[in-house]
Motif scaffolding. Structure first.
Motif, PDB file in Angstrom:
ATOM      1  N   HIS A 173       0.874  -1.179   0.000  1.00 51.38           N
ATOM      2  CA  HIS A 173       0.000   0.000   0.000  1.00 51.38           C
ATOM      3  C   HIS A 173       0.906   1.222   0.000  1.00 51.38           C
ATOM      4  O   HIS A 173       2.134   1.100   0.071  1.00 51.38           O
ATOM      5  CB  HIS A 173      -0.886  -0.024   1.237  1.00 51.38           C
ATOM      6  CG  HIS A 173      -2.187   0.720   1.076  1.00 51.38           C
ATOM      7  ND1 HIS A 173      -2.517   1.415  -0.056  1.00 51.38           N
ATOM      8  CD2 HIS A 173      -3.240   0.880   1.926  1.00 51.38           C
ATOM      9  CE1 HIS A 173      -3.717   1.957   0.098  1.00 51.38           C
ATOM     10  NE2 HIS A 173      -4.176   1.649   1.298  1.00 51.38           N
ATOM     11  N   PRO A 251     -16.122   4.798  -1.703  1.00 55.74           N
ATOM     12  CA  PRO A 251     -14.901   3.996  -1.542  1.00 55.74           C
ATOM     13  C   PRO A 251     -14.594   3.628  -0.097  1.00 55.74           C
ATOM     14  O   PRO A 251     -14.031   2.556   0.165  1.00 55.74           O
ATOM     15  CB  PRO A 251     -13.804   4.894  -2.129  1.00 55.74           C
ATOM     16  CG  PRO A 251     -14.348   6.269  -2.090  1.00 55.74           C
ATOM     17  CD  PRO A 251     -15.818   6.135  -2.266  1.00 55.74           C
ATOM     18  N   THR A 255     -14.222  -0.184   1.054  1.00 49.65           N
ATOM     19  CA  THR A 255     -12.940  -0.647   1.600  1.00 49.65           C
ATOM     20  C   THR A 255     -13.095  -1.316   2.952  1.00 49.65           C
ATOM     21  O   THR A 255     -12.502  -2.374   3.211  1.00 49.65           O
ATOM     22  CB  THR A 255     -11.952   0.538   1.726  1.00 49.65           C
ATOM     23  OG1 THR A 255     -11.711   1.074   0.423  1.00 49.65           O
ATOM     24  CG2 THR A 255     -10.630   0.090   2.339  1.00 49.65           C
ATOM     25  N   TYR A 256     -13.908  -0.727   3.831  1.00 47.54           N
ATOM     26  CA  TYR A 256     -13.921  -1.183   5.220  1.00 47.54           C
ATOM     27  C   TYR A 256     -15.027  -2.174   5.563  1.00 47.54           C
ATOM     28  O   TYR A 256     -15.016  -2.722   6.667  1.00 47.54           O
ATOM     29  CB  TYR A 256     -14.007   0.030   6.157  1.00 47.54           C
ATOM     30  CG  TYR A 256     -12.716   0.812   6.197  1.00 47.54           C
ATOM     31  CD1 TYR A 256     -11.674   0.412   7.023  1.00 47.54           C
ATOM     32  CD2 TYR A 256     -12.529   1.933   5.394  1.00 47.54           C
ATOM     33  CE1 TYR A 256     -10.478   1.113   7.057  1.00 47.54           C
ATOM     34  CE2 TYR A 256     -11.333   2.642   5.417  1.00 47.54           C
ATOM     35  CZ  TYR A 256     -10.323   2.230   6.254  1.00 47.54           C
ATOM     36  OH  TYR A 256      -9.136   2.930   6.267  1.00 47.54           O
ATOM     37  N   TYR A 263      -9.166  -8.359   0.649  1.00 49.28           N
ATOM     38  CA  TYR A 263      -8.547  -7.106   0.225  1.00 49.28           C
ATOM     39  C   TYR A 263      -7.689  -7.325  -1.022  1.00 49.28           C
ATOM     40  O   TYR A 263      -6.821  -8.196  -1.053  1.00 49.28           O
ATOM     41  CB  TYR A 263      -7.685  -6.542   1.355  1.00 49.28           C
ATOM     42  CG  TYR A 263      -7.307  -5.090   1.192  1.00 49.28           C
ATOM     43  CD1 TYR A 263      -8.224  -4.086   1.463  1.00 49.28           C
ATOM     44  CD2 TYR A 263      -6.024  -4.721   0.784  1.00 49.28           C
ATOM     45  CE1 TYR A 263      -7.873  -2.749   1.334  1.00 49.28           C
ATOM     46  CE2 TYR A 263      -5.675  -3.390   0.646  1.00 49.28           C
ATOM     47  CZ  TYR A 263      -6.605  -2.412   0.929  1.00 49.28           C
ATOM     48  OH  TYR A 263      -6.260  -1.094   0.790  1.00 49.28           O
ATOM     49  N   ASP A 268      -7.374  -1.729  -4.623  1.00 48.57           N
ATOM     50  CA  ASP A 268      -7.787  -0.912  -3.484  1.00 48.57           C
ATOM     51  C   ASP A 268      -6.835   0.242  -3.180  1.00 48.57           C
ATOM     52  O   ASP A 268      -7.214   1.184  -2.484  1.00 48.57           O
ATOM     53  CB  ASP A 268      -7.957  -1.800  -2.248  1.00 48.57           C
ATOM     54  CG  ASP A 268      -9.152  -2.747  -2.408  1.00 48.57           C
ATOM     55  OD1 ASP A 268     -10.002  -2.457  -3.258  1.00 48.57           O
ATOM     56  OD2 ASP A 268      -9.217  -3.756  -1.697  1.00 48.57           O
ATOM     57  N   ALA A 272      -8.253   3.887  -2.503  1.00 45.19           N
ATOM     58  CA  ALA A 272      -7.844   4.663  -1.328  1.00 45.19           C
ATOM     59  C   ALA A 272      -7.426   6.079  -1.703  1.00 45.19           C
ATOM     60  O   ALA A 272      -7.589   7.017  -0.915  1.00 45.19           O
ATOM     61  CB  ALA A 272      -6.712   3.953  -0.596  1.00 45.19           C
TER      62      ALA A 272
END
Length: 307
Positions: A173, A251, A255-256, A263, A268, A272
């Motif tokens: 990430h 988003p 995402t959560y 994931y 992603d 983000a």
């Protein structure tokens, strides 16, 4: 308590391709400067002009500060990893980045709802606006926003601190976010996933629903406006606000709401970027720079700065 064996993490960033990194560095540096300078200008203009010391602009001031903290806690470190070969981030720095990002995420979601409520009162109850949105109500709403944001951040950061990271230590990430950290944990993450899910339902979906309800009442009030020009301007403002809000909430919810095992890092990371950088750029444009009073306030700041 820090139960980790890992003392630092390696952040891979957006891409491993050198030719793409140079292009992305220029793009993200430009976007960060636009977001930082735009929001800073709003902060200075609202603080400097006493005519802007009203609930709507106080909430805009808070939103601008949150956006500055959000982008500054993430983007400079990301740009640094693009320029140098040093991709490491200490365990403590990673947890600090996580705390401030999670705080800004919670604060922004609640602020969107607070600002929608403020506009609902202003448009649907114009004669009672000053009595409803008085100084005490404004302070109470801001205090609730900060309390929710800090609680949300402490809970999630505290739960991450309880996990054991024994390796690998590579975060696929561009910053320390909850989902990629959970995927690196050597200890069970079920409690973390449950709390993330609860926060996503209550904060993200809950706030988004309340925001949409407020704008629903606002649109109903706009339909009662007799002049076509008045309707056009009001609809233009509402639609742009709803687009920005949707770009932020969608988003975040996506995402959560999923477990860490589902994931997808490559996809992603792009998602983000929407709520870490794109929205902080759009907020000043949509909420502020199209506003005549604020533009006048910004012009006064530049006049003051002239020798």
């Amino acid at each position: 308590m820090n139960n980790s064996i890992v003392t630092e993490f390696m952040i891979l960033g957006l891409t491993q391709k050198p030719e793409l990194q140079r292009i992305l560095f220029i793009i993200f540096l430009f976007m960060y400067l636009v977001a930082f300078l735009g929001n800073t200008l709003i902060v200075i203009a609202i603080i400097y002009n006493s005519t802007l010391h009203t609930p709507m602009y106080v909430f805009l001031l808070a939103l601008a500060i949150v956006d500055i903290i959000c982008t500054t806690s993430i983007i400079p470190k990301m740009l640094g990893t693009m320029l140098t070969s040093g991709r490491s981030i200490s365990y403590g720095s990673c947890m600090s980045q996580l705390f401030f990002f999670t705080w800004s995420l919670g604060a922004e979601m609640v602020l969107f709802t607070t600002m929608a409520y403020d506009r609902y009162v202003a448009i649907c109850f114009p004669l009672r606006y000053r009595s409803i949105m008085n100084d005490h109500m404004c302070l109470a709403l801001l205090s609730i926003t900060m309390a929710i944001a800090v609680t949300n951040s402490w809970v999630h950061t505290g739960l991450i601190l309880r996990l054991t990271f024994c390796g690998p230590n590579t975060i696929d990430h561009f910053f320390c976010e909850i989902p990629p950290l959970l995927s690196l944990s050597c200890s069970p993450v079920r409690i973390n996933e449950v709390m993330v899910y609860v926060a996503d339902i209550t904060l993200a979906i809950g706030d988004f629903t309340l925001t949409c309800i407020s704008y629903g009442f606002i649109i109903a009030a706009i339909l009662r406006i007799r002049t076509a020009e008045g309707k056009r301007k009001a609809f233009s403002t509402c639609s742009s606000h709803l687009i920005v809000v949707s770009l932020y909430y969608s988003p975040v919810i996506y995402t959560y709401i999923r477990p860490a095992s589902s994931y997808s890092f490559e996809r992603d990371k792009v998602i983000a970027a929407l709520y870490t950088l794109v929205t902080p750029i759009l907020n000043p444009v949509v909420y502020s720079f199209r506003n005549k009073e604020l533009k006048t306030g910004i012009q006064k700041v530049f006049t003051f700065l002239k020798p």
